[in-house]
Structures are given as structure tokens and as C-alpha cells.
Design an enzyme around this catalytic site. Structure first.
Site, short mmCIF file in Angstrom:
data_model
loop_
_atom_site.label_atom_id
_atom_site.label_comp_id
_atom_site.label_asym_id
_atom_site.label_seq_id
_atom_site.Cartn_x
_atom_site.Cartn_y
_atom_site.Cartn_z
N CYS A 186 -19.66 94.54 -109.40
CA CYS A 186 -19.74 95.07 -108.03
C CYS A 186 -18.61 96.06 -107.74
O CYS A 186 -17.72 96.29 -108.55
CB CYS A 186 -19.70 93.92 -107.04
SG CYS A 186 -18.07 93.12 -106.98
N ARG A 193 -9.41 90.27 -117.19
CA ARG A 193 -9.40 91.59 -117.83
C ARG A 193 -8.01 91.74 -118.44
O ARG A 193 -7.01 91.51 -117.79
CB ARG A 193 -9.67 92.68 -116.80
CG ARG A 193 -9.79 94.07 -117.39
CD ARG A 193 -10.48 94.94 -116.37
NE ARG A 193 -10.50 96.34 -116.71
CZ ARG A 193 -9.58 97.21 -116.31
NH1 ARG A 193 -8.57 96.83 -115.57
NH2 ARG A 193 -9.69 98.48 -116.63
S1 SF4 Z 1 -17.59 89.29 -106.66
FE1 SF4 Z 1 -17.17 89.04 -104.47
S2 SF4 Z 1 -17.16 91.12 -103.67
FE2 SF4 Z 1 -18.19 91.21 -105.66
S3 SF4 Z 1 -20.41 90.96 -105.18
FE3 SF4 Z 1 -19.56 88.92 -105.63
S4 SF4 Z 1 -19.03 88.13 -103.60
FE4 SF4 Z 1 -19.23 90.33 -103.36
#
Ligand code: SF4
Length: 527
Positions: free
Chosen positions: A49, A83
Site C-alpha cells: 500500500c 525491510r
Molecule cells: S498496512 Fe495499514 S495503511 Fe497499509 S493498507 Fe493495511 S491498514 Fe492500510
């Protein structure tokens, strides 16, 4: 039926049409693939994301910054130490890389807002760690409930007298990590770069898009420093807020990962006049070419000579090992599926080891990463990425300067890749397959049909491939090895690939009774 058609054949008509546009074969012309668009729901993508791109990739490696994840605990937890961007501190530099700061939002914060909790988290971080800078990264719910993290940051900056920046990188923005890179680049450009006062030495450079995975950046810097470059800042592996402030004082930006940092490269060109040069420190040939191009940019005879001396010295150290591994690997085949740059970077290293690339793809690259900078004017931003801010910058009246005169620039542009990236497809062999946003079904099908000796990818599909009897090495985490960049890194890579391919366990993936009968006996004296 071609390999691509066989894979696409498993889809319904609607999905077929969509995925067909993301897959192509290298022929006389580089294919124009659809990329940087939303993933089909339920297709098991490997993408992450926007928050992962902003916090996990670009900001996370800044060692002296306390990065606070504003959200429920999952986002921070899963990006905590996963990472391998390494960072060393010294007596002058703080290092918070081993920590994970999170506001750990609960139901009450969603209902009544999380700003209060964020302010409290900043207060605690300041009291416990006294960082010089705090960066706040939003996660999905933050944008939905309307927390104004920018106002909180401003207030905290005034209250504590340190740099506090907010990044609205909610996970649902854009279509992948790529949007997060852009948001991080914008924030650093607006608030950090240009605020420092370092006075650089001769041959000063910034190393952009190098995140020091497994020590890659250290290996690259070792060689650059040996030649005589002054590395003003690294964005952002083992980098620091302190260094980043003075990035505008360097004479040249060299870019390793084009996808994640090209925005800063372009914006610095506009605002400060700093040229950028696409380099590739993965592979011996790539490293040599990159070093020669940087030296050519400065055009200093002593520097050019010194560059050749160091290249010869480094080659001497690794030649024997590279030869040994090349003998073992010649004729082997590979498929690569990595984020936004490595699928290209590793191809010259594989080639120098006698290996052939059958398939290469990216999770979140854009058209220019596939086809080259020349397609930038024709690239369209679709509705899913329109909400990512495009900064419109102008020349800085005081700090703008041209390092090389215009007439020399024109000549240099013909000789080295100045302010230009050629993309992955041009360097691939005809008949090779290129796939954007490869998913798990396609991974399994392509591996069955192409039968590569090795599949370079990530943690999510490594064991899918290996359970199918295909060796998979991770090109994000290097399977906890490295460095893989530079001269010495090439040897590490070749050694790891050789060890993987020649692991005896691959001879035991099929039970012996499935290959040959185990019962033997005689019937009337006949075997
Ligand atoms: S990791 Fe966190 S910010 Fe990224 S899509 Fe999942 S809930 Fe949303």
C-alpha cells in the site's frame, strides 16, 4: 498457443481483457503495457500500500528520524524490522532503526478522533528519545476519520523546537506502494532538502534511491569514496535527516532506484539545477559503466584516471570468483518479479554469469520504467492516482546553479544517460515475457510453462514456487544475505544463486516410488 495465451486462457472474459494489457512479449518493438492502475480485487496481487511505500520504503531508513505510525498496530508492526535497510550510528548521529513507534489506535480513537493520542505519542517520543526530527505517517483510518495530522505536526514543531513532518500516506491512496514514494518525495522536497548549510568538497554527489538493503549502499559508497567522491547525502539507506537537509549543495544526483525517487531527481533539477544520472550498481558491468559515466560528468582527467585504477583493482579481487560461478551457472534460466527497479537491475548481472532472463515484471512500476523516459509526455494519470499531489516548483533564486555549461550538457547527453532512464524493456532479449502486477495464479502458470532454474521474487511467493520444485531467491530481502550491489556484492549474489541451484534437496522433491518401482521380486525365477 503462445505461453502468454495459455496463462490468460484460465481467466473469465472480463479478467482476460484486463490482464492481457499487463502482459507482453519483447519483439522488435518494446510492448506498451498497462501499468500503475488498480489491481483486480481477489486476484492475489503481491502489491503493498501507499503507507508501505512512504513509511516502509522512503522514510523508514532515515536513521535519525523517529517515524510514528498513526494508526492501529498492524501497519507499524508488520513494517517493524522487516525491510533490511541497515543504518549505523556514530557519536553524532542518532539511530532509531530498531524501534517501531505507533499510536496503536483503539475504537475510542476512531470514534472520537486520534489527534489527542498522536500528540501524546509525540510528547513521549520527545521525552524518551529527544530526536531531531519526527515524521508522522498516516494509515487507512486516519484519512477516513479526518484527523488533521499536519496541524498536530505544526503545533508539535512549535512546542518542541524540532522538525515534525506529517505524511498523508493512507494505505488506500493510489494503487500501490508507488503513491507513497511520491508523497514521501514531496514532503522531503518541501520541508527538508534545501534547509542545510553543508559546504561540499570537490566531486560532490547525492546517492538517490539506494536503501542499503543488506549493506548495498555501504558497498557502493566504499567504492565511490575510494575514487574520491564526497557523498553529501544518501536517499535514504543509512541516510539521515541531517544530511538530507544539505542535498541541494551537491553537484550531481545519481539515481539507483528510479521509481521511488525520480520525483526528487526531477524536482531538484527544476529548483536547484542539479542534474540526475541513472546508474546501476548491480552487476560488474553495470557498476563499471556507472562509475565511468559519473567520472565523465565531472570531466576531470585525474578523476577519470583514478576511476579506471579503482575498477582494475576491484576487478582483480573478484575475477577468480566470478569465473568460478559463471562456469557453474552458464546456461541456467531465470524469471524475476520485484518491486519497481530490481527486475531490470539484476538482468545484466545474470547475463554476465551466463544466465538468460525468460520473464521479468514489476509490482508497481509505471510506463517509463518499462519503456523509458521518452514516454513520459504520453503518460496519463488515472482517477485512482489523481489525488497524489504534483508539486509545481520553480527555480530557487538563490540556490539554483548549473554545474556544467549548456553547450557541454548537450554533448554529454549523447554520451551518458543524463536526466534520462531507458527503462527495462530495451535491454531484454526478444521472446522474453514482461508482466506488470503478476499475481499468484500467473506465477504458478508461468513457472510451470517456462520452467526457469530460478525465480527471483519476494517472501509471499517464494514458498509457493519452492513447493512446486522451483528454486526461489528473494530479491527484496536477499534471503537475509548481501550486499549484492557493487563488485563484492556481485560475488555474494553469484555464490548465493549457485548454492541455491546446486542444493542437493532439489533432487528429492519427487518421492523415489513415484519415479521407479520399489518392490522387486521374482515370479517363477523371472525378475
Ligand atoms: S498496512 Fe495499514 S495503511 Fe497499509 S493498507 Fe493495511 S491498514 Fe492500510
Amino acid at each position: 498457443m503462445s505461453t502468454i495465451d495459455k496463462v490468460l486462457d484460465g481467466y473469465s472474459a472480463k479478467v482476460f481483457k484486463n490482464r492481457k494489457a499487463h502482459i507482453g512479449e519483447i519483439s522488435e518493438e518494446a510492448p506498451e503495457l498497462t501499468s500503475n492502475v488498480r489491481t483486480i480485487p481477489g486476484i492475489m496481487t503481491n502489491r503493498g500500500c501507499c503507507y508501505a511505500g512512504c513509511k516502509g520504503v522512503v522514510l523508514g531508513p532515515l536513521k535519525d528520524v523517529a517515524v510514528i505510525t498513526h494508526g492501529p498496530i498492524g501497519c507499524g508492526f508488520y513494517t517493524w524490522g522487516t525491510r533490511r535497510h541497515k543504518g549505523k550510528s556514530d557519536e553524532n548521529t542518532q539511530n532509531f532503526l530498531e524501534y517501531c513507534f505507533s499510536t496503536d489506535m483503539q475504537e475510542g480513537d476512531i470514534v472520537f478522533g486520534g489527534e489527542k493520542k498522536l500528540k501524546q505519542a509525540i510528547k513521549e517520543v520527545v521525552e524518551l528519545f529527544s530526536p531531531k526530527s519526527i515524521m508522522i505517517c498516516s494509515t487507512c483510518p486516519v484519512g477516513l476519520i479526518g484527523d488533521d495530522i499536519h496541524a498536530v505536526a505544526k503545533e508539535a514543531e512549535a512546542l518542541y523546537g524540532i522538525k515534525v513532518l506529517a505524511f498523508s500516506c493512507e494505505g488506500y491512496k493510489g494503487v500501490s506502494q508507488s503513491a507513497g514514494h511520491h508523497i514521501a518525495n514531496n514532503g522531503l522536497m518541501k520541508n527538508v532538502i534545501g534547509t542545510g548549510s553543508y559546504v561540499p568538497k570537490k566531486f560532490s554527489i547525492n546517492l538517490l534511491g539506494e536503501y542499503n538493503i543488506g549493506g548495498d549502499g555501504w558497498e557502493i559508497s566504499r567504492v565511490l569514496k575510494k575514487i574520491g567522491y564526497d557523498i553529501v547525502s544518501v536517499m535514504t539507506g543509512d541516510g539521515s535527516y541531517e544530511e538530507l537537509k544539505s542535498a541541494h549543495t551537491a553537484d550531481l544526483n545519481i539515481i539507483q532506484c528510479h521509481r521511488s525517487i525520480n520525483y526528487i531527481g526531477e524536482m531538484m533539477k527544476t529548483k536547484y539545477g542539479t542534474d540526475w544520472l541513472k546508474v546501476n550498481f548491480v552487476g560488474v558491468d553495470g557498476t563499471i559503466e556507472s562509475l565511468r559515466s559519473i567520472a565523465k560528468y565531472f570531466g576531470d582527467e585525474d578523476l577519470i584516471e583514478r576511476t579506471e585504477e579503482i575498477i582494475a583493482e576491484e576487478l582483480q579481487d573478484i575475477e577468480e570468483y566470478m569465473e568460478l560461478y559463471k562456469n557453474k551457472l552458464t546456461g541456467k534460466t531465470a524469471a524475476l518479479f520485484v518491486g519497481g527497479s530490481r527486475s531490470h537491475h539484476y538482468q545484466n548481472l545474470l547475463e554476465s554469469l551466463g544466465m538468460k532472463t525468460l520473464l521479468a515484471g514489476y509490482e508497481f512500476a509505471h510506463r517509463d520504467d518499462y519503456e523509458g523516459s521518452e514516454v513520459v509526455p504520453f503518460m496519463k494519470v488515472d482517477a485512482d492516482s489523481k489525488n497524489i499531489e504534483e508539486l509545481k516548483l520553480e527555480k530557487d533564486p538563490e540556490k539554483f546553479r548549473l554545474v556544467i555549461p549548456e553547450e557541454r550538457y548537450a554533448q554529454l547527453k549523447d554520451e551518458i544517460a543524463l536526466n534520462y532512464y531507458g527503462g527495462m524493456e530495451k535491454s531484454m532479449d526478444k521472446g522474453a515475457i514482461v508482466v506488470d502486477d503478476l499475481n499468484h495464479y500467473e506465477t504458478e502458470e508461468f513457472l510451470k510453462l517456462l520452467k526457469p532454474d530460478i525465480f527471483f521474487s519476494g517472501i509471499k511467493d517464494k514458498f509457493v514456487a519452492q513447493k512446486g520444485g522451483v528454486l526461489s531467491r528473494q530479491l527484496h530481502s536477499y534471503d537475509y544475505s548481501g550486499p549484492y550491489a557493487g563488485f563484492k556484492g556481485a560475488v555474494n549474489f553469484a555464490r548465493d544463486v549457485t548454492m541455491g541451484i546446486y542444493t542437493p534437496a532439489w533432487n528429492y522433491t519427487v518421492a523415489p516410488w513415484k519415479k521407479e518401482p520399489i518392490l522387486e521380486g521374482t515370479l517363477g525365477g523371472v525378475v
